[in-house]
Write a protein that holds these residues in place. Sequence first.
Motif, PDB file in Angstrom:
ATOM      1  N   THR A 142       8.729  -2.806   7.048  1.00 15.50           N
ATOM      2  CA  THR A 142       7.812  -2.314   6.022  1.00 15.50           C
ATOM      3  C   THR A 142       6.392  -2.769   6.340  1.00 15.50           C
ATOM      4  O   THR A 142       6.175  -3.588   7.227  1.00 15.50           O
TER       5      THR A 142
ATOM      6  N   SER B 171      11.621   6.258   5.484  1.00 16.02           N
ATOM      7  CA  SER B 171      11.807   6.614   4.091  1.00 16.02           C
ATOM      8  C   SER B 171      10.609   6.176   3.262  1.00 16.02           C
ATOM      9  O   SER B 171       9.826   5.320   3.670  1.00 16.02           O
ATOM     10  N   ALA B 172      10.478   6.797   2.105  1.00 13.52           N
ATOM     11  CA  ALA B 172       9.454   6.378   1.145  1.00 13.52           C
ATOM     12  C   ALA B 172      10.103   6.329  -0.219  1.00 13.52           C
ATOM     13  O   ALA B 172      10.798   7.256  -0.629  1.00 13.52           O
TER      14      ALA B 172
ATOM     15  N   ALA C 144       0.833  -1.209   0.000  1.00 13.94           N
ATOM     16  CA  ALA C 144       0.000   0.000   0.000  1.00 13.94           C
ATOM     17  C   ALA C 144       0.864   1.254   0.000  1.00 13.94           C
ATOM     18  O   ALA C 144       0.558   2.232  -0.650  1.00 13.94           O
ATOM     19  N   THR C 145       1.942   1.224   0.750  1.00 13.39           N
ATOM     20  CA  THR C 145       2.880   2.345   0.726  1.00 13.39           C
ATOM     21  C   THR C 145       4.285   1.776   0.653  1.00 13.39           C
ATOM     22  O   THR C 145       4.503   0.598   0.931  1.00 13.39           O
ATOM     23  N   THR C 146       5.220   2.643   0.282  1.00  9.65           N
ATOM     24  CA  THR C 146       6.618   2.228   0.193  1.00  9.65           C
ATOM     25  C   THR C 146       7.391   2.659   1.427  1.00  9.65           C
ATOM     26  O   THR C 146       8.616   2.711   1.406  1.00  9.65           O
ATOM     27  N   VAL C 147       6.675   2.937   2.483  1.00 13.45           N
ATOM     28  CA  VAL C 147       7.322   3.452   3.693  1.00 13.45           C
ATOM     29  C   VAL C 147       8.113   2.357   4.395  1.00 13.45           C
ATOM     30  O   VAL C 147       7.647   1.228   4.541  1.00 13.45           O
ATOM     31  N   GLU C 148       9.308   2.707   4.800  1.00 16.51           N
ATOM     32  CA  GLU C 148      10.167   1.796   5.555  1.00 16.51           C
ATOM     33  C   GLU C 148      10.667   2.533   6.784  1.00 16.51           C
ATOM     34  O   GLU C 148      11.123   3.667   6.692  1.00 16.51           O
TER      35      GLU C 148
ATOM     36  N   SER D  58       2.194   7.490   0.759  1.00 15.43           N
ATOM     37  CA  SER D  58       3.482   7.173   1.397  1.00 15.43           C
ATOM     38  C   SER D  58       4.052   8.396   2.107  1.00 15.43           C
ATOM     39  O   SER D  58       4.570   8.290   3.223  1.00 15.43           O
TER      40      SER D  58
ATOM     41  N   PHE E 110       6.708  -6.415   7.824  1.00 14.39           N
ATOM     42  CA  PHE E 110       7.851  -7.253   7.484  1.00 14.39           C
ATOM     43  C   PHE E 110       9.117  -6.622   8.058  1.00 14.39           C
ATOM     44  O   PHE E 110       9.401  -5.462   7.791  1.00 14.39           O
TER      45      PHE E 110
END
Lengths: 337, 337, 337, 337
Positions: free
Chosen positions: A270, D251-252, A257-261, D129, B268
């Motif tokens: 993630t 981060s995104a 859903a998002t690329t947030v880490e 994000s 994750f």
Amino acid sequence: MSAPVRLGLVGAGRIGRIHAGSVTQIPDVELVAVADSDEAAAASVAGESGARAVSVDELLADSALRGVLIATPTEFHAAQIGQAANAGKVIFCEKPIALDMQVARCCVFEAARSEVPLMIGFNRRFDPSFRRLREAIDGGRIGDVELVQITSRDPAPPPLSYIERSGGLFRDMAIHDFDMLRFLIGEEIVEVAAMGTAAIDPAIGNAGDVDTATVMLRSSGGRLALVSNSRRACYGYDQRIEVHGSGGMVSAGNPVATTVELAGREGFMTDPLGHFFMERYADAYRQEIETFCAVVRGEEVDYPDGWDGLAALAVADAATESLATGRMVAVSDVSGP
Amino acid sequence: MSAPVRLGLVGAGRIGRIHAGSVTQIPDVELVAVADSDEAAAASVAGESGARAVSVDELLADSALRGVLIATPTEFHAAQIGQAANAGKVIFCEKPIALDMQVARCCVFEAARSEVPLMIGFNRRFDPSFRRLREAIDGGRIGDVELVQITSRDPAPPPLSYIERSGGLFRDMAIHDFDMLRFLIGEEIVEVAAMGTAAIDPAIGNAGDVDTATVMLRSSGGRLALVSNSRRACYGYDQRIEVHGSGGMVSAGNPVATTVELAGREGFMTDPLGHFFMERYADAYRQEIETFCAVVRGEEVDYPDGWDGLAALAVADAATESLATGRMVAVSDVSGP
Amino acid sequence: MSAPVRLGLVGAGRIGRIHAGSVTQIPDVELVAVADSDEAAAASVAGESGARAVSVDELLADSALRGVLIATPTEFHAAQIGQAANAGKVIFCEKPIALDMQVARCCVFEAARSEVPLMIGFNRRFDPSFRRLREAIDGGRIGDVELVQITSRDPAPPPLSYIERSGGLFRDMAIHDFDMLRFLIGEEIVEVAAMGTAAIDPAIGNAGDVDTATVMLRSSGGRLALVSNSRRACYGYDQRIEVHGSGGMVSAGNPVATTVELAGREGFMTDPLGHFFMERYADAYRQEIETFCAVVRGEEVDYPDGWDGLAALAVADAATESLATGRMVAVSDVSGP
Amino acid sequence: MSAPVRLGLVGAGRIGRIHAGSVTQIPDVELVAVADSDEAAAASVAGESGARAVSVDELLADSALRGVLIATPTEFHAAQIGQAANAGKVIFCEKPIALDMQVARCCVFEAARSEVPLMIGFNRRFDPSFRRLREAIDGGRIGDVELVQITSRDPAPPPLSYIERSGGLFRDMAIHDFDMLRFLIGEEIVEVAAMGTAAIDPAIGNAGDVDTATVMLRSSGGRLALVSNSRRACYGYDQRIEVHGSGGMVSAGNPVATTVELAGREGFMTDPLGHFFMERYADAYRQEIETFCAVVRGEEVDYPDGWDGLAALAVADAATESLATGRMVAVSDVSGP
């Protein structure tokens, strides 16, 4: 510009509502009527779509309506396919056609006799990533296919009442994977071995079903496949495929859903996966209905038809038989003449 | 087979110990002597390496010893380089050569006058991933380089006593990034702007230094670069580079200790990064010493030499000046005639 | 400080050479003797390790030698285990112990009767990522294990001559995966179904073996597992595991040699996988030999022993039987009383 | 149920069309009128949205219309904002408000005097994000923010005619990044240093602009930031942010269209990035217009207003000044009293 495609929807439950939503997003297509034995549900979906809530008979009697979407519980599919075929409607029906192979065959024959197209709701064929898998295979990017691995896990089991009427995990859930396998390799499955267990909930076992299962399959061309299924994945709806060939591998994972880490002392975190099929296959459901509209218009498009529905059901029957008997099962032994 | 390369080590601290360990792993190379003002440290490293603990004078007087590794605190580099050059030894010296540019220049000139190679410890040039970046650039994989971004973050600040003698973050830490930039693009840096802050520990600010900094640079060929530095990254030692060119981008990220991923309700999770340079650059340190051995043997190899040491120091000086004055600084203005 | 562990190596082929290399990297351990019917090979490995090339008899007669590493072709294992056990040596033997279960059992009994530890070369148990999988499982991070998926693909098939003597893919290659499964879940495998094909090379089929295979397994506790094997993966040595439990999933993927990524018009490209087991399991091989040294020293450590070797072989036998008969096979039916 | 929100659109170009599309997807909102000096464009967009094509005067005179979307070229913004404010419409205007700070200020004052909300089209604030980044920061997940890195690269330069009227890369493109920075850290930017070059096309340089640029910034609270911009990225529209804090990093990255990965002899290949902002920010554009509808309804929502527009423009002016003069620039020096 062609006249708009007018569709009717039979079944205003969870999946019916998804299809109704898809129709409203497609130009030149109208949902004109919705039928459901639960009249409030029909009225609700109809209201959101600018359609009328009607009875199934009224719906099928509407000559302006060219195609019908059948999204009722499986036990009603056969009668409604028959009725719709007799009314000359182009038919979209959710999988499985029926739990019983003979009944399913009758449906397919009836549609064929009425010369109306019958499309089966194998929505995953329309997922952009899975389509790209097939394009890569067909384009020779991985050479000859040798082995396919499909992982398919729901986030949580459905209610027991659903499971009891579902025909079992293989006919209800794994059938999608069996269809995907046929879609990807373009061959029939000839042999099946299955194992399963009620690891999540003993009540599922008491109901005669399993909630965790593995299936091993062989195709007519000798290609091998593994399918793993579970009714539970606490990290979200897990749908992955990898296809190994003589010249490489192509795989499709889970979208996020998002690329947030987030990076911290414990590591890198993630997002969990999207909750369930409504999110994961939103695009696929819309593409599926767009394809059905093309079928209604008489365009030449590739779609999963009644024979695909029978073939996947035969594999599911073989898996069910394998689980029950502890033997490897030839699909021809269960699918009959 | 050639005679083994015999090396001496001056400085038995943390980095000296790493180099001693590398030497023991390289065939046909022997560490024969270790010197340190802390005799116990010298004895300990010598013991592990099968070497003798000696004084610096003894070490340099040993005519069987062809190369010397200088791994003492920066303030001792100049005198020891001079001594080693006079003794005709091939020299490896840790970065920076000296904190003062004039002193550093003298070192380089002295080595040149004595006609002994002087290699500077820019270990990151030997990291397999970063080497591959340069190979990709040199091989034309991304066209003309336009912009470089380097992220370089330590896990935690060193002791204040170290910082006070370090010459500041740009000469101590960012100097690696400045060298890497020159290594990757093969051009000199001509202009520098720097900002910095003591965000982690005010005591670092009181000591006249910063712990968090950004540097913007322009090369002689007009290429741009950004460097970001911090003395702290709670998720581990963070060392990344990306290089953008007219035909694409090539990047190198952080290696991980294991590929384990844990999926749960929250998402994750993968491992934090390795703790620090000893782990991250273990391979690079060994390659660096192997390269030095090749230099000692007189082979034609590419290595960071004294001029590289001066050039990186000049950039660090310019960054220091920019931070102090709040102005963009031409490197030629600080590096003098 | 304890006296150094003195080891002998029988078998100076590819894997023997790896073990010899590991020994030289471990402190306080010496390889003193190497034996091989190919005397040049023995001399070569001995030379690199500071050991003597001797006959097997001489090697076992050396009373200073406390442990022996058996790395000969499988057909010699039984006799050499017997000899080494009689000589009172602590034994490390490569997998499989023997191709024939009765022979393998005799080996294990002989070691037991001589009261010498027998460690089997299941190197993957020592891979840092796979160890972390077991730690995560044992630590309750994923709840109860429900399903395990192991993907294990070699980069390219071995020579046909090797395959002909290998005992078949399940005893030669999948046996590692069967052991890993037992290692991870701590239960015995009770039922096996296997499919296979000679998709890569018909000559492998003519030799009575397969090069591509799938195995489905059930453990004593009802947990399910899937193993997929191939003798070919053009993108490199592919070794992955995922373990699904009631509370989550833990997985381990393939390590990469560099973290370099190249972005261009076609997309983002990262490195292929490392070529083969020597690179992938370099750490594991060293840890394995370190563990064997601990066994030699009499320390309490966890290691794969003869019973583990028998158990994995029994699963391989069952898979072989399943492939031959097209039936699901109970392991107890092939492993006998 | 409240009455539907009726909106008008001024400007039927690329971005106007996107907004019109968003409006049709939002329940209870109607696009009733579209104006453009290119009447065919207005008619086309109006036709697709069920709106009328009208003149700007007619559009603003329609009392049923409560909000107006201004999506014309920047040079028309000021006059249209003034007109719309006088007409008492709630205003959404694309960024930048104007190229000239005095003009932009007048616009904001005029809206304030007319007591109509003015929302500026900083669409990226609505990206799922990036919103999650801010939530993570606000939720204390990374402690105090210390350093922000923003990478923002277009796939290809716009036509030269566009660039000539754009106000330069910082006012046209980087202004999004400057707003994002303010959005994430909740502080004003006080100091800016910029470098730039026309690396892609010398014609851009001849037009007085740059196509590749780096900006270094400091906030009122002493936080640092780096922005890197390019008008070209052959691998697709590259939009990434990382935020480092005392307690971690968040981060995104870039979303991908499919999760397909192809593994072959050369390595592992994934998709290039989506082409441009229409795909990448499709969700964000819709959320943006939904938020504007909430503003029109008088709901309490967070949105980028005129002051945000001015603040980002001031940073862009400072960057432009820094590039021109080669000096670090205090934002207060360019933004005036």
